[in-house]
Every structure is written in C-alpha cells, then in structure tokens.
Enzyme design. Structure first.
Site, mmCIF file in Angstrom:
data_model
loop_
_atom_site.group_PDB
_atom_site.id
_atom_site.type_symbol
_atom_site.label_atom_id
_atom_site.label_comp_id
_atom_site.label_asym_id
_atom_site.label_seq_id
_atom_site.Cartn_x
_atom_site.Cartn_y
_atom_site.Cartn_z
ATOM 1 N N ASP A 78 1.047 -1.202 0.036
ATOM 2 C CA ASP A 78 0.351 0.173 0.050
ATOM 3 C C ASP A 78 0.800 1.122 0.505
ATOM 4 O O ASP A 78 2.297 0.837 0.243
ATOM 5 C CB ASP A 78 -1.020 0.060 1.292
ATOM 6 C CG ASP A 78 -0.495 -0.611 2.788
ATOM 7 O OD1 ASP A 78 0.752 -0.447 2.210
ATOM 8 O OD2 ASP A 78 -0.961 -0.522 3.611
ATOM 9 N N ASN A 149 -6.975 -2.091 13.600
ATOM 10 C CA ASN A 149 -8.558 -2.824 13.290
ATOM 11 C C ASN A 149 -9.489 -4.060 12.704
ATOM 12 O O ASN A 149 -10.190 -3.783 12.165
ATOM 13 C CB ASN A 149 -9.327 -0.993 12.857
ATOM 14 C CG ASN A 149 -8.591 -1.168 11.154
ATOM 15 O OD1 ASN A 149 -7.258 -2.046 11.103
ATOM 16 N ND2 ASN A 149 -9.661 0.042 10.347
ATOM 17 N N HIS A 151 -7.056 -4.241 9.926
ATOM 18 C CA HIS A 151 -6.991 -4.022 8.460
ATOM 19 C C HIS A 151 -5.787 -5.295 7.709
ATOM 20 O O HIS A 151 -5.055 -5.332 9.268
ATOM 21 C CB HIS A 151 -6.425 -2.757 7.895
ATOM 22 C CG HIS A 151 -5.381 -2.025 7.977
ATOM 23 N ND1 HIS A 151 -5.835 -0.801 8.330
ATOM 24 C CD2 HIS A 151 -4.616 -2.306 8.728
ATOM 25 C CE1 HIS A 151 -4.732 -0.558 8.586
ATOM 26 N NE2 HIS A 151 -3.717 -1.132 9.348
ATOM 27 N N GLU A 156 -9.900 -1.728 4.744
ATOM 28 C CA GLU A 156 -10.066 -2.113 6.036
ATOM 29 C C GLU A 156 -11.356 -2.373 6.332
ATOM 30 O O GLU A 156 -11.436 -3.052 5.414
ATOM 31 C CB GLU A 156 -10.634 0.321 6.238
ATOM 32 C CG GLU A 156 -9.386 0.503 5.797
ATOM 33 C CD GLU A 156 -8.127 1.546 7.474
ATOM 34 O OE1 GLU A 156 -8.591 -0.404 7.970
ATOM 35 O OE2 GLU A 156 -7.329 2.032 7.193
HETATM 36 C C1 GLP Z 1 -0.311 0.024 8.697
HETATM 37 C C2 GLP Z 1 -0.263 0.015 7.456
HETATM 38 C C3 GLP Z 1 0.131 -1.869 7.248
HETATM 39 C C4 GLP Z 1 0.239 -2.264 8.771
HETATM 40 C C5 GLP Z 1 -0.620 -2.240 9.228
HETATM 41 C C6 GLP Z 1 0.014 -2.606 11.098
HETATM 42 O O1 GLP Z 1 -1.172 0.489 8.478
HETATM 43 N N1 GLP Z 1 -0.917 0.313 5.550
HETATM 44 O O2 GLP Z 1 0.411 -2.159 5.849
HETATM 45 O O3 GLP Z 1 0.622 -3.321 8.112
HETATM 46 O O4 GLP Z 1 -0.754 -0.988 9.269
HETATM 47 O O5 GLP Z 1 1.301 -1.409 11.021
HETATM 48 P P1 GLP Z 1 2.316 -1.607 12.230
HETATM 49 O O6 GLP Z 1 3.014 -3.136 11.994
HETATM 50 O O7 GLP Z 1 3.302 -0.320 12.336
HETATM 51 O O8 GLP Z 1 1.567 -2.296 13.477
#
Ligand code: GLP
Length: 261
Positions: A78, A149, A151, A156
């Site tokens: 993303d 959440n 995702h 989402e």
């Molecule tokens: C982000 C990204 C995801 C990521 C997730 C978890 O917003 N879009 O690709 O895997 O949230 O993030 P983190 O690893 O910092 O907890």
C-alpha cells in the site's frame, strides 16, 4: 452440505527477533530455489513497525554472507495518496531507507503504488499494479502486519474477499495510529492505494506479524471471529500456506493450543 467448520490460522509464539530470523531464512531459501529454476523471487512487502526486524535481518545477512537480494522483485502492499513521492512519511521513503538502499534493490524492481497521482490516473494505475505482479509470476511470499482495526494492507473493515488493488478511504483508527508519525492527525492523508484482499490471498505463502499488547484484541478477533469483512485479517484463515507470528503479549490470554509447534 456446507461445512460450518471455521478455518483456523496456524500461529507461532516467538519474539520479533526469532520471527525475523525464520522469515529471513525462508525468503533467502526462496531466492535460491527460484534462481535454480532460472527466475527471480517475488515478495510482497509491508511497512509499519512489524516487519522492521525482518528487514534488518536481511540487511545483516546480505552484508555478512554471500547472499544477494538485488535480483528479487518486490511489491508493497500500500501507499498513501496525496503525498509527494519524497515525503518522509511515504512508504516509498521507508522502503528506500530500510530495504531498497541497503539491499541494493534497483528502483525498477522495488515497486510501490504511486502516492502522487491525479484522481483520473488512479484506476489505471491500480490495474497496472495488478498486471505487473502477474507478469513476474505472482507473489511467492507476502509479509503482512495487522492494523488494530483488523486491516491488512489498507483493506479497512468492510473490505470484501474479492477486492483488488484500488483507492480506499482510511479508517479513523488507522489515521489516529499514524498521527504521531505525521505530527498531527490533520496531516495524515485520508486516502491510499492498497492491494486488495484477493490480491493478498493469491500470494503462494503469507507470513503475518503481530507483536505487543496493543495487538492482543485484534489477534483474538483474527483467530476467533467469523471470517468476513468486519475484520479483514480473518480472511487469512482461508489461505492454505499462512502463518501468524505473535509474541506472548499479542497472544494475550489466548491459549497456545493453536500454535503449530
Ligand atoms: C499500517 C499499514 C499496514 C501495516 C499495519 C500495521 O497502517 N498500512 O501495511 O501492516 O498498519 O502496522 P504496524 O506494523 O506498525 O503495527
């Protein structure tokens, strides 16, 4: 008769460092086996905190051994929309600093959705992203984090099992979690491009990371809720070669009986 059995998600309880060593080894083994078959390995990569130790481990192995990773293809999950390409909070910047630069992956082989598209360019860009993944043979291994959440990528809550690479509106939880990095909620983009759930599930292997107590509620829901759009991470339970790496804090009070070793 339709089965009512809920598919389960195999998980491993370990430290982030142990997960990083295991996944880095798996990735380097894939690079070697694909090279023997005369082709390049194709990785789906994530940003955020969760995969940082994997990237650091890969960088260390490339520096201290004869492994080379410069001939892989990588596709990021993303990217925010509406940021200049060189913005320090863009995922492109994260990847250049932590992965592409240190591993010597050429910019044409380290691919992300663009962050600076005009609205009229987005749909064609998303179709081209899907095509580019298919043209190099599909994703051999996808690394994933889970948002609080539920995702995956920026899919989402509400995302369907069939969705593909597209523009999305970011959830308020997601934006709030990014606010500190951007120096304020009002600076966090409202839109992004993400690979879809279907795109992710087409990867031949998926390795998911969730560490720390802040992930325990969503880990529980990912493992136990009905598979569906309320918690997009539950779709991972339908994949045939998926593994979730959690530490004890992220597992919270859940029993370890689902651990696959
Ligand atoms: C982000 C990204 C995801 C990521 C997730 C978890 O917003 N879009 O690709 O895997 O949230 O993030 P983190 O690893 O910092 O907890």
């Amino acid at each position: 008769m339709m089965s009512t059995a809920t598919p389960s998600l195999p998980f491993v309880v370990c430290t982030p460092a142990e997960a990083a060593r295991e996944i880095a080894t798996e990735m380097l083994d894939l690079v070697a086996s694909r090279a023997r078959a005369g082709r390049s390995a194709v990785f789906g990569l994530a940003t955020g905190r969760s995969p940082l130790e994997i990237y650091a481990e890969l960088v260390q192995r490339v520096r201290t051994t004869r492994f080379a990773l410069d001939n892989v293809w990588t596709f990021n999950l993303d990217e925010y929309l509406g940021l200049p390409a060189r913005h320090p909070q863009s995922f492109a910047h994260y990847m250049r600093e932590r992965v592409f630069g240190p591993l010597g992956i050429h910019r044409e082989r380290g691919i992300l959705p663009a962050s600076d598209l005009a609205p009229s360019q987005v749909a064609a860009h998303c179709r081209a992203y899907e095509r580019a993944i298919a043209e190099v043979g599909g994703l051999d291994l996808q690394i994933l984090g889970i948002g609080r959440n539920g995702h995956i990528g920026f899919n989402e809550p509400g995302s369907t099992r069939e969705c593909r690479t597209r523009e999305v509106m970011l959830d308020e939880t997601t934006r709030a979690d990014a606010a500190a990095n951007f120096g304020g909620l009002e600076r966090v983009p409202t839109r992004a491009i993400t690979m879809g759930v279907a795109t992710i599930l087409e990867a031949r292997r998926i390795r998911v990371l969730a560490f720390g107590a802040s992930k325990s509620a969503i880990v529980r829901r990912t493992l136990e809720d009905a598979v569906g759009p309320d918690v997009p991470a539950t779709y991972l339970r339908e994949h045939s070669d998926v593994r979730l790496y959690v530490d004890a804090a992220a597992l919270g009070g859940l029993s370890r009986s689902g651990a696959n070793r």
